[in-house]
Design a protein around this motif. Sequence first.
Motif, short mmCIF file in Angstrom:
data_model
loop_
_atom_site.label_atom_id
_atom_site.label_comp_id
_atom_site.label_asym_id
_atom_site.label_seq_id
_atom_site.Cartn_x
_atom_site.Cartn_y
_atom_site.Cartn_z
N ILE A 213 0.85 -1.19 0.00
CA ILE A 213 0.00 0.00 0.00
C ILE A 213 0.89 1.23 0.00
O ILE A 213 1.84 1.32 0.77
N ARG A 214 0.55 2.20 -0.86
CA ARG A 214 1.23 3.49 -0.87
C ARG A 214 0.31 4.57 -0.31
O ARG A 214 -0.85 4.68 -0.71
N VAL A 215 0.84 5.36 0.62
CA VAL A 215 0.16 6.56 1.10
C VAL A 215 1.14 7.73 0.96
O VAL A 215 2.33 7.51 0.69
N PHE A 216 0.64 8.94 1.16
CA PHE A 216 1.42 10.11 0.79
C PHE A 216 1.48 11.15 1.90
O PHE A 216 0.56 11.28 2.70
N ASP A 217 2.56 11.89 1.91
CA ASP A 217 2.71 13.08 2.74
C ASP A 217 2.71 14.27 1.80
O ASP A 217 3.66 14.47 1.03
N GLY A 218 1.62 15.05 1.82
CA GLY A 218 1.48 16.17 0.90
C GLY A 218 0.41 15.95 -0.14
O GLY A 218 0.17 16.81 -0.99
N ALA A 219 -0.25 14.79 -0.11
CA ALA A 219 -1.34 14.49 -1.03
C ALA A 219 -2.22 13.43 -0.41
O ALA A 219 -1.76 12.59 0.38
N ALA A 220 -3.50 13.45 -0.74
CA ALA A 220 -4.42 12.42 -0.27
C ALA A 220 -4.42 11.25 -1.24
O ALA A 220 -3.92 11.34 -2.35
N GLY A 221 -5.00 10.14 -0.81
CA GLY A 221 -5.14 9.00 -1.69
C GLY A 221 -4.34 7.79 -1.24
O GLY A 221 -3.38 7.91 -0.48
N LEU A 222 -4.78 6.64 -1.69
CA LEU A 222 -4.14 5.36 -1.37
C LEU A 222 -4.00 4.57 -2.66
O LEU A 222 -4.92 4.52 -3.48
N GLU A 223 -2.85 3.94 -2.85
CA GLU A 223 -2.59 3.13 -4.04
C GLU A 223 -2.01 1.78 -3.62
O GLU A 223 -1.50 1.63 -2.51
N TYR A 224 -2.10 0.83 -4.55
CA TYR A 224 -1.55 -0.51 -4.32
C TYR A 224 -0.37 -0.75 -5.25
O TYR A 224 -0.30 -0.21 -6.36
N VAL A 225 0.55 -1.59 -4.80
CA VAL A 225 1.70 -2.01 -5.60
C VAL A 225 1.78 -3.53 -5.56
O VAL A 225 1.57 -4.14 -4.50
N THR A 226 2.06 -4.15 -6.68
CA THR A 226 2.31 -5.59 -6.73
C THR A 226 3.67 -5.85 -7.36
O THR A 226 4.24 -4.97 -8.03
N GLY A 227 4.20 -7.04 -7.18
CA GLY A 227 5.49 -7.39 -7.76
C GLY A 227 5.87 -8.82 -7.49
O GLY A 227 5.18 -9.56 -6.78
N ASP A 228 6.99 -9.22 -8.09
CA ASP A 228 7.56 -10.55 -7.89
C ASP A 228 8.75 -10.44 -6.95
O ASP A 228 9.69 -9.69 -7.21
N ALA A 229 8.70 -11.17 -5.84
CA ALA A 229 9.76 -11.12 -4.83
C ALA A 229 10.69 -12.32 -4.99
O ALA A 229 10.23 -13.44 -5.20
N THR A 230 11.98 -12.06 -4.89
CA THR A 230 12.97 -13.13 -4.91
C THR A 230 14.03 -12.86 -3.84
O THR A 230 14.26 -11.71 -3.45
N MET A 231 14.66 -13.92 -3.39
CA MET A 231 15.73 -13.79 -2.40
C MET A 231 16.76 -14.89 -2.66
O MET A 231 16.42 -16.00 -3.07
N GLN A 232 18.02 -14.55 -2.44
CA GLN A 232 19.11 -15.53 -2.48
C GLN A 232 19.84 -15.51 -1.15
O GLN A 232 20.10 -14.44 -0.59
N ILE A 233 20.16 -16.70 -0.65
CA ILE A 233 20.86 -16.80 0.63
C ILE A 233 22.03 -17.76 0.48
O ILE A 233 21.89 -18.85 -0.07
#
Length: 369
Positions: A213-233
């Motif tokens: 979820i994205r929210v803002f300082d200086g503007a109203a509104g809410l947005e969503y973000v999606t993506g592919d997560a990967t990790m190497q250990i």
Amino acid sequence: MARIVAMILALALLGACGSTGNDGSNPLDEDEQEDTGGDTGGDGSDDGSGDPTTPIESDRELPPGTAQPTPNNSIVRYEAQDDNGGGYARNIRYNSDDDTFEVDNLAFDGDNVYQRGGQPSSQNDVGSLGPFAVYESDVNSVDPVTGTVVDNLAYRAIYGVSTSGQTEFAIVRTGDYAGYGFGGFVYQRNGGDGALILPTEGDAAYSGDYAGIRVFDGAAGLEYVTGDATMQIDFKDFNESRSGVQFFVRNRRLYDINGADLTDEYIAALQADNPGLDVPRDGAGNAVLPNVLPVVEPGVADANGEIVQSVFTRIQTADGPQELSEGQYYAIMSGENAEEITGVLVVEGDDPRNNATFQETGGFIVYRQ
């Protein structure tokens, strides 16, 4: 908009009120002890040999939560309270019987019970982001004395649980404040013998999903973000003196609260501000948000399977590379061979569309491949 402005004026004093009577107990399981953050470990200390059965000494800071974590017990971490309203959501509970979500300690979110989005009676069409569920606070409530309808704020919650049920995360935010607003996050590993048996050799690759979820300082509104997560250990060097861990989020797309894709609009604003922008694209050639990249550094993990690592996003322009956002993610491993990892990422940066700063809070679950 008038309702939002009125609510902002009415809520300006909330930051000073807080929840001093709240005991800070675990939002998903109220039996946990609280600590105040800082570096926590198991029952030993690192002797410099790199022994993975002892905790790693580093200057990282874990979120508050479980006071004395060990590899075998449940571990819960939640967002610390800050001056921007973060960390105020408490006692977060998922109710599987009716697919609802409960959140305490947030003003003007109705009766604290959030309904699943994307249903015929929902306010918005977003009920899922990939494998993760999305929930909505009540749009209004009724004064029990007078019967007057009182408008509420638009809080949204994302809940994710692994396929094994062993790890979970939840994020609550609203875009109805002039600043980032009140909310919170929590992630946890459920306990028991063998909750985590940390490997001592070999390399491992993980992949899974990300939603935020994205929210803002200086503007109203809410947005969503999606993506592919990967990790190497690199489990051979999973200790203080080596990097050991790398985390990425790729193919990120941006949506409004109704699920409309805003990615191209965002990229167009980036291009206007950054001549010669090398537009990031997915495998199909579609424009996407810049990748989340790790800061390779030592001391990011410990023997309890907890990870804290700095991250950032970057673009390539005619003037060279430019960083857009930075922050950290917090994660926890689970399984007899560390088969799954669940965590929460928080980054902040400037939004090219509205001269505001954004805060993106996202959860991810990745599985060993």
